[in-house]
Write an enzyme that holds these catalytic residues in place. Sequence first.
Site, PDB file in Angstrom:
ATOM      1  N   ASP A  41      40.948  23.937  43.095  1.00 18.43           N
ATOM      2  CA  ASP A  41      42.182  23.261  43.443  1.00 18.43           C
ATOM      3  C   ASP A  41      42.658  22.530  42.193  1.00 18.43           C
ATOM      4  O   ASP A  41      41.910  22.369  41.228  1.00 18.43           O
ATOM      5  CB  ASP A  41      41.961  22.296  44.628  1.00 18.43           C
ATOM      6  CG  ASP A  41      43.278  21.952  45.306  1.00 18.43           C
ATOM      7  OD1 ASP A  41      44.346  22.202  44.700  1.00 18.43           O
ATOM      8  OD2 ASP A  41      43.259  21.428  46.441  1.00 18.43           O
TER       9      ASP A  41
HETATM   10  C1  BGC Z   1      46.698  21.133  46.753  1.00 20.88           C
HETATM   11  C2  BGC Z   1      46.686  22.628  46.865  1.00 20.88           C
HETATM   12  C3  BGC Z   1      47.829  23.218  46.104  1.00 20.88           C
HETATM   13  C4  BGC Z   1      47.788  22.751  44.674  1.00 20.88           C
HETATM   14  C5  BGC Z   1      48.931  23.267  43.832  1.00 20.88           C
HETATM   15  C6  BGC Z   1      46.848  20.653  45.336  1.00 20.88           C
HETATM   16  O1  BGC Z   1      47.165  19.321  45.309  1.00 20.88           O
HETATM   17  O2  BGC Z   1      45.549  20.587  47.324  1.00 20.88           O
HETATM   18  O3  BGC Z   1      46.724  23.008  48.208  1.00 20.88           O
HETATM   19  O4  BGC Z   1      47.821  24.604  46.210  1.00 20.88           O
HETATM   20  O5  BGC Z   1      47.853  21.337  44.652  1.00 20.88           O
HETATM   21  O6  BGC Z   1      50.106  22.652  44.205  1.00 20.88           O
END
Ligand code: BGC
Length: 843
Positions: free
Chosen positions: A225
């Site tokens: 993530d």
């Molecule tokens: C989130 C993800 C997301 C990523 C990119 C993170 O803060 O937990 O679900 O895909 O950001 O935006």
Amino acid sequence: MATIDVEKVLSQLTLDEKISLLAGTDFWHTAAIPKHGVPALRTSDGPNGVRGTRVFNGVPAACFPCGTALGATWNQELLLEAGKLMGEEAKAKGAHILLGPCINMQRSPLGGRGFESISEDPVLAGLGAACLTNGIQSTGVAATIKHFVTNDQEHERTAVNSIVTERALREIYFLPFQIAVRDSYPKLFMTAYNKLNGTHVSENKRILGDLLRDELGWKGAIMSDWFGTYSTAQAINAGLDLEMPGPTRWRGGLLGHLVSSRKVPMHILDERARNMLEVVNWCAGSGVKETQKEGKLDIPETAALLRKLAGESIVLCRNEGDVLPLKKEKSILLIGPNAKTSVFCGGGSSSMAPYYAVSPWEGVEAKVKDKSKMDFAIGCYSHKELPLVSNQFNVSADPGSKKGLLFRAYNEPPSTQKERECADEIELDSSLAMFMDYDEPKLKTKLWYATVEAYFTPDRSGEYEFGLCIYGAGHLYVDDNLVVDNATKQTQGTVFYGCGSVEEKGIIPLEKGKTYHVRLEFSSAPTSKLDGDGIVRFGGGGFRIGGAWVLDMDDIIAEAARLARDAEQVVICAGLNSDWEGEGADRVDMKLPFRMDDLITAVAEANPKTVVVMQTGTPVEMPWYNKVAGLLQAWYGGNETGNAIADALFGDLNPAGRSSLSWPKQVEDNPAFYNYRSEGGRVLYGEDVYVGYRHYEAVKREVAIPFGFGLSYSTWKLSDLHVGKSSGEELSAKVEVKVQVKNTGKSDGQEVVQVYVHQRAPSIRRPRRELKGFAKIAVKAGETATPTVEVLLKYAASYWDEIRDAWIMEAGEYDVEVVDGSARQDPLRSTFTVDKTMWWKGL
Ligand code: BGC
């Protein structure tokens, strides 16, 4: 994009080139190696649509209903279509990889991102995610299933240690991912931010290597993530292929050093690079060009499918005296803060700038014959932060000019003695801006400044309250008078994924017809005074300007109740919004905002035929439940929210949504009540496998809306249940459930046949029953259909045996209970038998 010979390319890559494949280059892209024909891949959020590659000033997109809404459709064919459309949207945005679906578990109703995931039940979540993935991947776009695994709360999300028994992990949290792999094979996994039983998942070899890759036999790429990589050697060795976003913090030259010292063996590095090259190859099928511009797919077909999805997700929870459907020719009063605003999406990385978003008012207006018979009362406020002002402000002093604000970025602060040179100028549609992926080359350092200006010509006089949330620092002026200082003193808030401040506010009197100049002086993230733990520090900074008239809540509630008394039809548009449900923070309680309960109670007392349309992604307490005549749970429905609500209200669709969650009456009833935040750095999954209905049924706790529940404008009768088991090897056998579904009402409709299984005499305690399969079936009024639900016997019968560290399918009798959504009748019952106890692992 042509395909490459993965092994040949791998053998030709230098160490640095291999390493470059293992981290993003910017917020959304992977690295290209042109001389070997390896293109960069573009990723995009996800999961309720495809936002494109800009959080700040994003390209408009098709916003789909939120995860819990998609789950509430219980319609596998429809979710397949939804996935296909997501794939096409991704292509329009030039994205090869979609960051979704999301299947974390709603342990508690308070989860800030609960709305993004499909269901509290692993089978509904897993089957739903598989359909979406199959749809997405049928277009050549790769799906990224997330967040693997046990990222089920926002509080201290990067730092918290989720403590989970192996049994609960397997039966509840891992199972939806397992089903998605079994039925759809997502090309990528995204790791959770948190630790699981002591180790961050993104560097957890047991989870990524032993369970996902070895046990399930899954071959694909695993990405972290965003800023969820916490080590170099440990993460690489554990199986984390891609660090996101870029530029890298953990890989690059540092990784080269660790390879040369064999902290990371070459064959492991090769494996990671190979996984990325395989994804590159697979994505060639999408036909998306490497440098493709972001476009739109705003066509009637998109609108039609979004409307169908939003409509099919709506759950009719209550319909006393058949108050619904409403009549288009009668007068109608719409009350509530969500009536004239389209509450289409939750907050955080899943939110997007929609092509358009229909409010319930607009949806109703499009249907009623005589528009003069429509009336509105706000009734109460529902915001946590003051509503965005973008649609009230103009970019210039001319009241006829474009709505929005003018943003100008500089390298120097406004206090500089020199003439400042503007580095960037943008007309913003939104008064909320987050700069995580803002990359203006003329801004020389991470510390930069912006002046944001707008003009406001109010159509009434009174006291107006301005609010400012900041990630960075900011001062808000009206006609050069300082109204809000959010620089000198800052308090940690929940906006900007938890990086922002609490909203600071200021009230000033405004006169009708006068034009006011509103100016924000903003400085970027490095000037923030905030420093919380467990938060993802996205960088860049952000501002959010809100505003609303100061109103006396007693007065506006009384006014709504007065209008309701004589109204022929009353609909209250209630619920939460993206202030309350979003990334970076969980809700602190399960209540509706401010005085909304008072409003609903007052209006229902004034008019007992009151209908409530509830828009939330997850449950809220509804103390007035038995006082209202009608209740529709409409979730966050995406672009077509208002049209879908109007379709359900007037009977242009027959409600066919069935709740994807259990709605406890109060948060204290929820089994995670004691254990739903990080306490001393850990969260104990103390309810074990008794998540959602598994708990409420075990302790016979009545809930407001049961899992799987939903009425329709028709009535249903199930009969003639037949349960059979295919012959042969029991580990590959299937249970076949056949039932007759009669539409005994006067409207055509759809019903969901839900198949639950209960083991009669298990060796250990098990839930009273567990969902194992389902089918949604359309039946015309008066007609009968006979759907069949097939479930693999081992999935229908097994639980996780911690002693043998395997699934166990115990010999013995199993009860099958089949119900429809209305729960108006006792379940139909039958049984199947497992002849011999067996253990198994894998898919
Ligand atoms: C989130 C993800 C997301 C990523 C990119 C993170 O803060 O937990 O679900 O895909 O950001 O935006």
